[in-house]
Enzyme design. Structure first.
Site, PDB file in Angstrom:
ATOM      1  N   THR A   1      -5.599  -4.811 -13.144  1.00 36.59           N
ATOM      2  CA  THR A   1      -6.078  -4.282 -14.245  1.00 36.59           C
ATOM      3  C   THR A   1      -7.015  -2.881 -14.021  1.00 36.59           C
ATOM      4  O   THR A   1      -8.304  -3.031 -14.267  1.00 36.59           O
ATOM      5  CB  THR A   1      -6.985  -5.388 -15.056  1.00 36.59           C
ATOM      6  OG1 THR A   1      -7.689  -6.045 -13.964  1.00 36.59           O
ATOM      7  CG2 THR A   1      -6.315  -6.244 -15.617  1.00 36.59           C
ATOM      8  N   TYR A   2      -6.348  -1.979 -13.373  1.00 37.47           N
ATOM      9  CA  TYR A   2      -7.188  -0.807 -13.153  1.00 37.47           C
ATOM     10  C   TYR A   2      -6.123   0.266 -13.237  1.00 37.47           C
ATOM     11  O   TYR A   2      -5.105   0.091 -13.371  1.00 37.47           O
ATOM     12  CB  TYR A   2      -7.831  -0.849 -12.003  1.00 37.47           C
ATOM     13  CG  TYR A   2      -7.193  -1.472 -10.933  1.00 37.47           C
ATOM     14  CD1 TYR A   2      -5.933  -1.087 -10.164  1.00 37.47           C
ATOM     15  CD2 TYR A   2      -7.094  -2.845 -10.442  1.00 37.47           C
ATOM     16  CE1 TYR A   2      -5.242  -1.719  -9.107  1.00 37.47           C
ATOM     17  CE2 TYR A   2      -6.442  -3.685  -9.400  1.00 37.47           C
ATOM     18  CZ  TYR A   2      -5.626  -2.858  -9.138  1.00 37.47           C
ATOM     19  OH  TYR A   2      -4.612  -3.600  -7.874  1.00 37.47           O
TER      20      TYR A   2
ATOM     21  N   TRP B   1      -1.506  -0.534  16.637  1.00 42.86           N
ATOM     22  CA  TRP B   1      -2.589  -0.302  17.378  1.00 42.86           C
ATOM     23  C   TRP B   1      -3.884  -0.839  16.622  1.00 42.86           C
ATOM     24  O   TRP B   1      -4.750  -1.258  17.473  1.00 42.86           O
ATOM     25  CB  TRP B   1      -2.581   1.391  17.192  1.00 42.86           C
ATOM     26  CG  TRP B   1      -4.024   1.843  17.753  1.00 42.86           C
ATOM     27  CD1 TRP B   1      -4.841   2.462  17.254  1.00 42.86           C
ATOM     28  CD2 TRP B   1      -4.494   1.740  19.193  1.00 42.86           C
ATOM     29  NE1 TRP B   1      -5.892   2.799  18.123  1.00 42.86           N
ATOM     30  CE2 TRP B   1      -5.801   2.509  19.262  1.00 42.86           C
ATOM     31  CE3 TRP B   1      -4.024   1.038  20.443  1.00 42.86           C
ATOM     32  CZ2 TRP B   1      -6.508   2.565  20.625  1.00 42.86           C
ATOM     33  CZ3 TRP B   1      -4.594   1.339  21.496  1.00 42.86           C
ATOM     34  CH2 TRP B   1      -5.999   1.953  21.761  1.00 42.86           C
TER      35      TRP B   1
ATOM     36  N   GLY C   1       4.142  -5.246   0.346  1.00 41.28           N
ATOM     37  CA  GLY C   1       4.618  -4.232  -0.671  1.00 41.28           C
ATOM     38  C   GLY C   1       3.811  -3.079  -1.271  1.00 41.28           C
ATOM     39  O   GLY C   1       3.460  -2.457  -0.242  1.00 41.28           O
ATOM     40  N   GLY C   2       3.016  -3.040  -2.382  1.00 41.27           N
ATOM     41  CA  GLY C   2       2.228  -2.000  -2.549  1.00 41.27           C
ATOM     42  C   GLY C   2       2.996  -0.763  -3.228  1.00 41.27           C
ATOM     43  O   GLY C   2       4.237  -0.859  -3.472  1.00 41.27           O
TER      44      GLY C   2
ATOM     45  N   ASN D   1       3.453   2.315  -2.206  1.00 40.82           N
ATOM     46  CA  ASN D   1       4.345   3.096  -1.219  1.00 40.82           C
ATOM     47  C   ASN D   1       5.496   2.377  -1.062  1.00 40.82           C
ATOM     48  O   ASN D   1       6.724   3.114  -0.688  1.00 40.82           O
ATOM     49  CB  ASN D   1       3.294   3.623  -0.203  1.00 40.82           C
ATOM     50  CG  ASN D   1       2.212   4.414  -0.333  1.00 40.82           C
ATOM     51  OD1 ASN D   1       2.384   5.416  -1.460  1.00 40.82           O
ATOM     52  ND2 ASN D   1       1.380   4.476   0.296  1.00 40.82           N
TER      53      ASN D   1
ATOM     54  N   GLU E   1       5.971  -3.522  -6.313  1.00 44.42           N
ATOM     55  CA  GLU E   1       5.660  -2.463  -7.386  1.00 44.42           C
ATOM     56  C   GLU E   1       6.910  -1.693  -7.752  1.00 44.42           C
ATOM     57  O   GLU E   1       7.082  -0.537  -6.770  1.00 44.42           O
ATOM     58  CB  GLU E   1       4.326  -1.689  -7.263  1.00 44.42           C
ATOM     59  CG  GLU E   1       3.151  -2.572  -7.029  1.00 44.42           C
ATOM     60  CD  GLU E   1       2.094  -1.660  -6.771  1.00 44.42           C
ATOM     61  OE1 GLU E   1       1.713  -0.663  -7.173  1.00 44.42           O
ATOM     62  OE2 GLU E   1       0.991  -2.362  -6.093  1.00 44.42           O
ATOM     63  N   TYR E   2       7.748  -1.873  -8.466  1.00 43.44           N
ATOM     64  CA  TYR E   2       7.887  -3.033  -9.456  1.00 43.44           C
ATOM     65  C   TYR E   2       9.096  -3.407  -9.479  1.00 43.44           C
ATOM     66  O   TYR E   2      10.179  -2.724  -9.251  1.00 43.44           O
ATOM     67  CB  TYR E   2       7.534  -2.631 -10.819  1.00 43.44           C
ATOM     68  CG  TYR E   2       5.893  -2.170 -10.886  1.00 43.44           C
ATOM     69  CD1 TYR E   2       4.863  -3.087 -11.098  1.00 43.44           C
ATOM     70  CD2 TYR E   2       5.578  -0.761 -10.862  1.00 43.44           C
ATOM     71  CE1 TYR E   2       3.774  -2.572 -11.249  1.00 43.44           C
ATOM     72  CE2 TYR E   2       4.305  -0.276 -10.783  1.00 43.44           C
ATOM     73  CZ  TYR E   2       3.152  -1.257 -10.926  1.00 43.44           C
ATOM     74  OH  TYR E   2       2.054  -0.995 -11.121  1.00 43.44           O
TER      75      TYR E   2
END
Ligand code: NAG
Ligand code: NAG
Length: 319
Positions: free
Chosen positions: A203-204, A75, A103-104, A106, A146-147
Site C-alpha cells: 500500500t504505497y 560479500w 522476488g521484488g 527488479n 511482481e507480478y
C-alpha cells in the site's frame, strides 16, 4: 483490520531512541544493500531495534532458473556478516522471526513463472528453502512476485500450497507481498490466503513521479471526488476492503507503511500543492539515491536544515 503493520524498510529503517515490545505483527523489510550507503546513510543489521519488529524480511535473495535459492551478494551477506547480524538480533528479541524475501520489482515475472509451472523446479525451491533455513537460521520465506499473470494463477497457488505443506512440520513461515490493487486475472485470493501466514499489501507508491501531478505516497483514505489528485481505489483503506471482499483472511493482512517519500519536479514552482502539475521526479536522497525517492532519514535532514514548505509537511503526515 489495521492492527497489523508492515513497515517498508527497503529504503530506510527508522530507529527509535526508546524501545517498546511490538505486540502484534510488524514486518520490517531490511534491504541488504543498505550497508553500502555512504557516510551517515550506512545502515547495518545492528542499527535495527529488534523490539520494534516481530518479523524481519531479509531482502533480497535470488533464485536460480533451476529453483535453487541464490545468495546475490556473497560479500555482504556472508563475508561482511549481514545475515549473521540479522540473526544476532534474536539475542535481543528471542521472539523475532527472520524471513528470506525473494522476488521484488527488479526480478519481475521472469524467474518465478517458470518455477511455479514446473513440479521439479518447485521441488527444488522447497528443498533449497529448507536448506537455507537450516544453514543461515531463517524462519521462513516471503515471495514478492511482481507480478504473476493470468497464466500463473493456478501455478502460484500450487507453489504456495506445496511450500506450506513442506514448511508446516518445521513451523516455518510463508508470506507474500502483493499488489495493493488486486490483480483479478492472476490472484486467486481465497486460495492464496488459505496457504500463507501473512499477506503484505504493498500500500504505497500510489502517486509517483511520472503520474504528471504531485500526490501522496500512501494515503489512508480517499479524499473524495473533490480530490482530483487521488484515485478512488488507491489508498490503504480501499486496498484492505478490496482484499477482504475478495476473500482474504483479515487476520493475515498487513498494510505497507513506506518510510520514504516520492519527490516531484514542479511544472510551476508557485503551484506546489497536492495535485500540482509535475513534469518529472524531483531530487534523490543523497544516501539512498533512488530515482525520485527520499528516505525518511533524508527528509528529516531537509526538514532540519531548510525552510520546507508547509504542504510538504502535510504529505509526510501520511507516512
Ligand atoms: C541450480 O543451479 C545452481 C547454479 O548453477 C547450482 O549451484 C545448483 O546446484 C543447482 N541446483 C540443482 C538442484 O540442480
Ligand atoms: C473504505 O473503502 C471502502 C471501499 O472503497 C469504502 O466503501 C469506504 O467508504 C471507505 N471508508 C472510508 C472511511 O473512507
Amino acid at each position: 483490520m489495521f492492527a497489523k503493520y508492515f513497515a517498508a524498510f527497503s529504503v530506510f529503517c527508522l530507529v527509535f531512541r526508546y524501545t517498546y515490545g511490538a505486540t502484534d505483527t510488524v514486518v520490517c523489510y531490511y534491504a541488504n544493500w543498505a550497508i553500502y550507503r555512504p557516510d551517515k546513510g550506512v545502515f547495518h543489521a545492528s542499527d535495527i531495534d529488534p523490539n520494534l519488529c516481530t518479523i524481519i524480511n531479509y531482502a533480497f535473495m535470488g533464485v536460480y532458473p533451476n529453483g535453487t535459492l541464490q545468495i546475490l551478494d556473497a560479500w555482504g551477506d556472508i563475508e561482511l556478516g549481514n545475515i549473521a547480524g540479522v540473526q544476532a538480533l534474536k539475542e535481543i528479541n528471542p521472539n523475532l522471526k527472520t524471513i528470506i524475501s525473494i522476488g521484488g520489482w527488479n526480478a519481475g515475472n521472469a524467474i518465478l513463472s517458470p518455477i511455479a509451472v514446473s513440479p521439479e523446479l518447485r521441488a527444488n525451491l522447497i528443498a533449497s528453502s529448507l536448506e537455507f533455513f537450516d544453514l543461515y537460521g531463517f524462519d521462513g520465506l516471503d515471495i514478492d512476485w511482481e507480478y504473476p499473470e493470468a497464466k500463473d494463477k493456478e501455478n502460484f497457488v500450487t507453489l504456495l500450497n506445496e511450500l506450506k505443506t513442506a514448511f508446516q512440520p518445521g513451523g516455518y513461515l510463508l508470506t507474500i507481498a502483493v499488489s495493493a490493487i488486486p490483480i483479478d486475472d492472476a490472484y486467486d485470493i481465497p486460495q492464496m490466503s488459505a496457504n500463507v501466514d501473512l499477506i503484505n499489501l504493498m500500500t504505497y507508491d500510489f502517486h509517483i513521479a511520472g503520474g504528471g501531478i504531485t500526490g501522496e505516497n500512501s494515503p489512508l483514505y480517499w479524499g473524495g471526488a473533490d480530490s482530483p489528485w487521488q484515485k478512488e481505489f488507491e489508498n490503504c483503506n480501499s486496498t484492505v476492503v478490496n482484499w477482504v471482499d475478495r476473500g482474504a483472511d483479515p487476520t493475515k493482512l498487513t498494510i505497507g507503511v513506506p518510510f520514504y517519500g516520492h519527490t516531484f519536479q514542479l511544472a510551476d514552482p508557485s503551484n506546489h500543492g497536492l495535485g500540482a502539475p509535475a513534469s518529472d521526479a524531483g531530487m534523490s536522497g543523497p544516501y539512498t539515491k533512488g530515482y525520485g525517492i527520499m528516505g525518511f532519514n533524508e527528509v528529516a535532514f531537509l526538514l532540519r536544515v531548510s525552510q520546507v514548505p508547509v504542504q510538504m509537511l502535510s504529505c509526510f503526515a501520511d507516512l
